[in-house]
Design a protein around this motif. Sequence first.
Motif, PDB file in Angstrom:
ATOM      1  N   TRP A 182       2.252   8.134  10.486  1.00  0.00           N
ATOM      2  CA  TRP A 182       3.680   8.092  10.763  1.00  0.00           C
ATOM      3  C   TRP A 182       4.398   9.360  10.293  1.00  0.00           C
ATOM      4  N   GLY A 183       3.772  10.145   9.455  1.00  0.00           N
ATOM      5  CA  GLY A 183       4.387  11.360   8.934  1.00  0.00           C
ATOM      6  C   GLY A 183       4.112  11.498   7.458  1.00  0.00           C
ATOM      7  N   THR A 184       4.633  12.547   6.870  1.00  0.00           N
ATOM      8  CA  THR A 184       4.474  12.738   5.431  1.00  0.00           C
ATOM      9  C   THR A 184       5.433  11.813   4.695  1.00  0.00           C
ATOM     10  N   GLU A 185       5.217  11.665   3.407  1.00  0.00           N
ATOM     11  CA  GLU A 185       6.110  10.838   2.590  1.00  0.00           C
ATOM     12  C   GLU A 185       7.548  11.350   2.684  1.00  0.00           C
ATOM     13  N   GLN A 186       7.719  12.655   2.590  1.00  0.00           N
ATOM     14  CA  GLN A 186       9.053  13.239   2.661  1.00  0.00           C
ATOM     15  C   GLN A 186       9.709  12.964   4.013  1.00  0.00           C
ATOM     16  N   ARG A 204       0.847  -1.210   0.000  1.00  0.00           N
ATOM     17  CA  ARG A 204       0.000   0.000   0.000  1.00  0.00           C
ATOM     18  C   ARG A 204       0.877   1.253   0.000  1.00  0.00           C
ATOM     19  N   ASP A 205       0.786   2.097   1.027  1.00  0.00           N
ATOM     20  CA  ASP A 205       1.594   3.327   1.001  1.00  0.00           C
ATOM     21  C   ASP A 205       2.803   3.243   1.929  1.00  0.00           C
ATOM     22  N   SER A 206       3.260   2.037   2.236  1.00  0.00           N
ATOM     23  CA  SER A 206       4.418   1.859   3.114  1.00  0.00           C
ATOM     24  C   SER A 206       5.691   2.367   2.444  1.00  0.00           C
ATOM     25  N   LEU A 207       6.561   3.002   3.237  1.00  0.00           N
ATOM     26  CA  LEU A 207       7.766   3.633   2.702  1.00  0.00           C
ATOM     27  C   LEU A 207       8.942   3.479   3.657  1.00  0.00           C
ATOM     28  N   GLY A 208      10.132   3.579   3.092  1.00  0.00           N
ATOM     29  CA  GLY A 208      11.329   3.777   3.889  1.00  0.00           C
ATOM     30  C   GLY A 208      11.863   2.565   4.618  1.00  0.00           C
ATOM     31  N   LEU A 209      12.789   2.827   5.538  1.00  0.00           N
ATOM     32  CA  LEU A 209      13.487   1.780   6.268  1.00  0.00           C
ATOM     33  C   LEU A 209      12.551   0.896   7.075  1.00  0.00           C
ATOM     34  N   PHE A 210      11.545   1.498   7.677  1.00  0.00           N
ATOM     35  CA  PHE A 210      10.634   0.746   8.544  1.00  0.00           C
ATOM     36  C   PHE A 210       9.269   0.520   7.908  1.00  0.00           C
ATOM     37  N   GLN A 211       9.143   0.873   6.633  1.00  0.00           N
ATOM     38  CA  GLN A 211       7.879   0.710   5.915  1.00  0.00           C
ATOM     39  C   GLN A 211       6.714   1.364   6.667  1.00  0.00           C
TER      40      GLN A 211
END
Length: 308
Positions: free
Chosen positions: A120-124, A106-113
């Motif tokens: 969890w915060g903005t995409e940036q 889905r919209d999971s991002l980054g080191l910790f998804q």
Amino acid sequence: MPEPPTSASVRRGRLLRTGAAVVVLLSLAAYLVVQYVSGGRPAPRCTVVSGNGDGASYSFTAEQAVNAATISAVGTTRGMPERAVTIALATALQESGLRNIHHGDRDSLGLFQQRPSEGWGTEQQIMDPVYAAGRFYEHLDQVPGYSRLPLTVAAQRVQRSGYPQAYAKHEPDATLLAAALTGRAGASLTCEGRPSGTDVRKPGDPATVRAELVRDFGQGVAPATGIGEVTVPVPATVDSAGGGEQQRGWELAHWAVANSSALRIERVSYAGRVWTAGDSGGKWSGADAKAVAGSETDAGEVRIVTAQ
């Protein structure tokens, strides 16, 4: 009985085969260019070795080393214990392979998804490893008795993963990483330290090293830059997540080694020991021949020399 192929279908088949051949040739050309630029060498790697005398070790990429060092630095700067760093590293190993990826479920991002839609915060923000690690520790610190819980349970209380038991397989490697990156006596981190790609001849920049140190450890780290080098003072009285001067010094020294490929760091010295970049793996050495960490040598600073 099947109808014979028409001239149009034959042409389409030829075009498809030709297109596929072109794609293969372009891919091969791109691969050869990369090999030429990098000298045909594999990506630089790092190794962490246990200080317990059990021979345990873990090998990983320079990219993973940078992210692991950031996760550890953010944790100790917040006063989190080594166990918290271990939990964070095991979580990132499972969620992203310790890579700051721009995709996921889905919209999971980054080191910790972490997911923007889950607050969890903005995409940036999430794509900033310092921010992402800080948010992980913020949530972990709210888990009662997390340091006494099984790693899978503690990580799951933060992540709410669909596969909580998957964190367990990363605990041994995360434990080794945390020991070295938090500066625990005996544990050592070595990296080849050579750059990859097109920056082989690019010199290092002490100002950039200083900025990255402050970014990961905060303003209190107080590095000073000189011509081709950065010196980081290690206060005589320091409590880095329960450690002392020597632990803090090795934490900073191992951070520099972990970032050596990315920041073009050529040499790191602390407590009578010296690490030097090189294709042989980048080893720690010193005339005192003592353990990599835990040396009784009194050294008040970590010295980082960049490539010229």
